[in-house]
Design a protein around this motif. Structure first.
Motif, PDB file in Angstrom:
ATOM      1  N   PHE A  36      28.779  -2.238  31.317  1.00  0.00           N
ATOM      2  CA  PHE A  36      29.691  -1.473  30.457  1.00  0.00           C
ATOM      3  C   PHE A  36      30.989  -2.246  30.246  1.00  0.00           C
ATOM      4  O   PHE A  36      31.512  -2.321  29.138  1.00  0.00           O
ATOM      5  CB  PHE A  36      29.990  -0.092  31.070  1.00  0.00           C
ATOM      6  CG  PHE A  36      31.079   0.647  30.335  1.00  0.00           C
ATOM      7  CD1 PHE A  36      30.817   1.262  29.121  1.00  0.00           C
ATOM      8  CD2 PHE A  36      32.366   0.698  30.846  1.00  0.00           C
ATOM      9  CE1 PHE A  36      31.823   1.933  28.427  1.00  0.00           C
ATOM     10  CE2 PHE A  36      33.386   1.358  30.149  1.00  0.00           C
ATOM     11  CZ  PHE A  36      33.102   1.976  28.944  1.00  0.00           C
ATOM     12  N   SER A  37      31.508  -2.842  31.320  1.00  0.00           N
ATOM     13  CA  SER A  37      32.785  -3.549  31.176  1.00  0.00           C
ATOM     14  C   SER A  37      32.622  -4.803  30.314  1.00  0.00           C
ATOM     15  O   SER A  37      33.544  -5.211  29.626  1.00  0.00           O
ATOM     16  CB  SER A  37      33.406  -3.855  32.545  1.00  0.00           C
ATOM     17  OG  SER A  37      33.100  -5.130  32.991  1.00  0.00           O
ATOM     18  N   ASP A  39      30.232  -4.963  27.786  1.00  0.00           N
ATOM     19  CA  ASP A  39      30.050  -4.396  26.430  1.00  0.00           C
ATOM     20  C   ASP A  39      31.373  -3.926  25.834  1.00  0.00           C
ATOM     21  O   ASP A  39      31.591  -4.006  24.627  1.00  0.00           O
ATOM     22  CB  ASP A  39      29.088  -3.196  26.467  1.00  0.00           C
ATOM     23  CG  ASP A  39      27.646  -3.635  26.695  1.00  0.00           C
ATOM     24  OD1 ASP A  39      27.366  -4.838  26.537  1.00  0.00           O
ATOM     25  OD2 ASP A  39      26.811  -2.791  27.037  1.00  0.00           O
ATOM     26  N   ASN A  40      32.237  -3.444  26.708  1.00  0.00           N
ATOM     27  CA  ASN A  40      33.512  -2.890  26.260  1.00  0.00           C
ATOM     28  C   ASN A  40      34.429  -3.948  25.643  1.00  0.00           C
ATOM     29  O   ASN A  40      35.370  -3.625  24.923  1.00  0.00           O
ATOM     30  CB  ASN A  40      34.207  -2.203  27.446  1.00  0.00           C
ATOM     31  CG  ASN A  40      35.106  -1.080  26.978  1.00  0.00           C
ATOM     32  OD1 ASN A  40      34.976  -0.572  25.869  1.00  0.00           O
ATOM     33  ND2 ASN A  40      36.049  -0.716  27.800  1.00  0.00           N
ATOM     34  N   ASN A  43      34.441  -3.597  22.006  1.00  0.00           N
ATOM     35  CA  ASN A  43      35.326  -2.548  21.496  1.00  0.00           C
ATOM     36  C   ASN A  43      36.753  -3.065  21.352  1.00  0.00           C
ATOM     37  O   ASN A  43      37.469  -2.680  20.424  1.00  0.00           O
ATOM     38  CB  ASN A  43      35.300  -1.322  22.419  1.00  0.00           C
ATOM     39  CG  ASN A  43      33.946  -0.641  22.391  1.00  0.00           C
ATOM     40  OD1 ASN A  43      33.268  -0.647  21.371  1.00  0.00           O
ATOM     41  ND2 ASN A  43      33.534  -0.081  23.503  1.00  0.00           N
ATOM     42  N   ASN A 105      32.705   3.209  15.537  1.00  0.00           N
ATOM     43  CA  ASN A 105      33.522   3.238  16.746  1.00  0.00           C
ATOM     44  C   ASN A 105      34.576   4.334  16.636  1.00  0.00           C
ATOM     45  O   ASN A 105      35.633   4.164  16.038  1.00  0.00           O
ATOM     46  CB  ASN A 105      34.193   1.868  16.958  1.00  0.00           C
ATOM     47  CG  ASN A 105      34.774   1.752  18.345  1.00  0.00           C
ATOM     48  OD1 ASN A 105      35.509   2.630  18.795  1.00  0.00           O
ATOM     49  ND2 ASN A 105      34.454   0.675  19.026  1.00  0.00           N
ATOM     50  N   SER A 107      36.517   5.610  18.782  1.00  0.00           N
ATOM     51  CA  SER A 107      37.738   5.546  19.608  1.00  0.00           C
ATOM     52  C   SER A 107      38.890   4.856  18.880  1.00  0.00           C
ATOM     53  O   SER A 107      40.021   4.874  19.335  1.00  0.00           O
ATOM     54  CB  SER A 107      37.443   4.812  20.922  1.00  0.00           C
ATOM     55  OG  SER A 107      37.073   3.467  20.641  1.00  0.00           O
ATOM     56  N   ASN A 170      42.886   0.631  28.309  1.00  0.00           N
ATOM     57  CA  ASN A 170      41.764   0.301  29.200  1.00  0.00           C
ATOM     58  C   ASN A 170      42.163  -0.827  30.136  1.00  0.00           C
ATOM     59  O   ASN A 170      42.495  -1.922  29.688  1.00  0.00           O
ATOM     60  CB  ASN A 170      40.556  -0.114  28.354  1.00  0.00           C
ATOM     61  CG  ASN A 170      39.304  -0.194  29.198  1.00  0.00           C
ATOM     62  OD1 ASN A 170      39.266  -0.899  30.200  1.00  0.00           O
ATOM     63  ND2 ASN A 170      38.267   0.511  28.799  1.00  0.00           N
ATOM     64  N   TRP A 173      40.671  -4.372  29.990  1.00  0.00           N
ATOM     65  CA  TRP A 173      40.955  -5.156  28.789  1.00  0.00           C
ATOM     66  C   TRP A 173      42.017  -6.229  29.005  1.00  0.00           C
ATOM     67  O   TRP A 173      42.089  -7.182  28.236  1.00  0.00           O
ATOM     68  CB  TRP A 173      41.360  -4.231  27.646  1.00  0.00           C
ATOM     69  CG  TRP A 173      40.187  -3.616  26.947  1.00  0.00           C
ATOM     70  CD1 TRP A 173      38.872  -3.962  27.107  1.00  0.00           C
ATOM     71  CD2 TRP A 173      40.207  -2.588  25.958  1.00  0.00           C
ATOM     72  NE1 TRP A 173      38.071  -3.196  26.285  1.00  0.00           N
ATOM     73  CE2 TRP A 173      38.866  -2.342  25.568  1.00  0.00           C
ATOM     74  CE3 TRP A 173      41.218  -1.834  25.363  1.00  0.00           C
ATOM     75  CZ2 TRP A 173      38.517  -1.382  24.610  1.00  0.00           C
ATOM     76  CZ3 TRP A 173      40.882  -0.880  24.419  1.00  0.00           C
ATOM     77  CH2 TRP A 173      39.550  -0.657  24.045  1.00  0.00           C
ATOM     78  N   ASP A 176      40.322  -9.280  29.493  1.00  0.00           N
ATOM     79  CA  ASP A 176      39.471  -9.610  28.340  1.00  0.00           C
ATOM     80  C   ASP A 176      40.261 -10.148  27.152  1.00  0.00           C
ATOM     81  O   ASP A 176      39.705 -10.815  26.286  1.00  0.00           O
ATOM     82  CB  ASP A 176      38.690  -8.368  27.877  1.00  0.00           C
ATOM     83  CG  ASP A 176      37.774  -7.822  28.956  1.00  0.00           C
ATOM     84  OD1 ASP A 176      37.425  -8.594  29.876  1.00  0.00           O
ATOM     85  OD2 ASP A 176      37.413  -6.637  28.895  1.00  0.00           O
TER      86      ASP A 176
END
Length: 315
Positions: A36-37, A39-40, A43, A105, A107, A170, A173, A176
């Motif tokens: 998930f982290s 894939d995120n 986003n 998306n 969000s 997040n 992020w 990232d």
């Protein structure tokens, strides 16, 4: 492609560092968190791209507002549309594949966080870069692209308030952002007038092997942690275990796991990768410490013929 193997190793490191269970536990939950982290990150990419489009809209609103002014100046009545007509903006706006991703998306909603759109728009307009760009009213593709690359690199990516906002949105992020910003910059630099739509919807992983590598590295490190820790303690007898930074311990566990269980990854690659990650994420002396331990183990494995590396030049 957004991720390389080093980014994947960093994500695995963060997940193992946060892991509170033991090798006997069900790893499904933590594996899900890891994926998930990763894939995120996509986003975050979409969030930043959509911010650029929101800035263009904000610039259009600015022009419209000035046109409606009661005492509009001749400049207000005949505005310079060079910024909003920048061809990179047009490429982003006209890209249907990207539009679909942004629509899906839920969000992302810059209307709710318009103050940050304002902050970025004002930072651009106040810059020398913008003043210079807006001295003329027309431009070719190269000028538009060069301006866009510099605007993103020098004004948007390093903006502290934007960084704080993204960190609040997040926590994962923060780490990232450099990867995502570098990806975006590369996409802008490689853009041509004829670039296909897929250009702005890059793949997250290079291939399925990379996703499997993330899962395998996480699982094999955790499942072999007792034996790996035994190897570490053998090589750090003069060290007080309390003094070994916990992040260094995780990097050593992962490095040893790679040496032992990933037959197609060259030894040199493994060592270099963990030294680079240590330099970036751990203490100033970490890379020297990690290098020392891994180096000793490699010599030992070679002497005892413990390597199961496949292919030439891997050891």
């Amino acid at each position: 492609m957004m991720l390389n193997r080093r980014h994947i190793r960093v994500k695995v490191m963060q997940t193992i560092y946060a892991f509170k269970g033991s090798a006997s536990d069900d790893l499904t939950k933590d594996q899900k968190f890891l994926l998930f982290s990763i894939d995120n990150m996509y986003n975050l990419y979409l969030l930043i791209i959509s911010l650029l489009l929101a800035v263009q809209e904000r610039a259009e609103q600015d022009i419209e507002k000035k046109l409606k002014k009661h005492l509009a100046t001749s400049e207000d009545k005949n505005p310079n549309r060079k910024f909003i007509n920048n061809q990179v903006f047009q490429h982003l706006r006209d890209n249907e594949a990207l539009r679909d991703k942004l629509k899906a998306n839920r969000s992302i909603n810059w209307d709710l966080d318009s103050e940050y759109v304002d902050i970025i728009f004002k930072a651009i307009v106040k810059s020398e870069l913008y003043a210079e760009y807006m001295q003329t009213r027309t431009s070719d593709f190269k000028e538009d692209k060069d301006f866009f690359v510099d605007m993103f690199k020098d004004i948007i990516a390093p903006n502290d308030k934007l960084c704080d906002y993204i960190e609040d949105k997040n926590l994962t992020w923060v780490d990232d952002m450099p990867t995502v910003n570098t990806t975006i910059l590369k996409l802008f630099r490689k853009l041509k007038t004829s670039t296909a739509e897929a250009h702005f919807v890059p793949k997250l992983y290079k291939d399925t092997d990379d996703k499997q590598f993330a899962i395998d590295l996480f699982r094999k490190t955790i499942l072999n942690v007792t034996a790996i820790n035994n190897e570490i303690s053998q090589k750090t007898k003069n060290w007080d275990t309390e003094r070994i930074a916990s992040l260094d311990n995780v990097l050593l566990q992962m490095g040893i796991c790679e040496l032992q269980h990933f037959s197609s990854i060259p030894v040199k690659v493994t060592i270099n990768e963990y030294l680079e990650i240590a330099k970036e994420y751990s203490t100033p002396k970490s890379s020297i410490f990690i290098n020392g331990i891994l180096d000793k183990l490699v010599k030992e494995y070679k002497e005892e013929n413990k390597f199961n590396k496949i292919g030439r030049g891997l050891v």
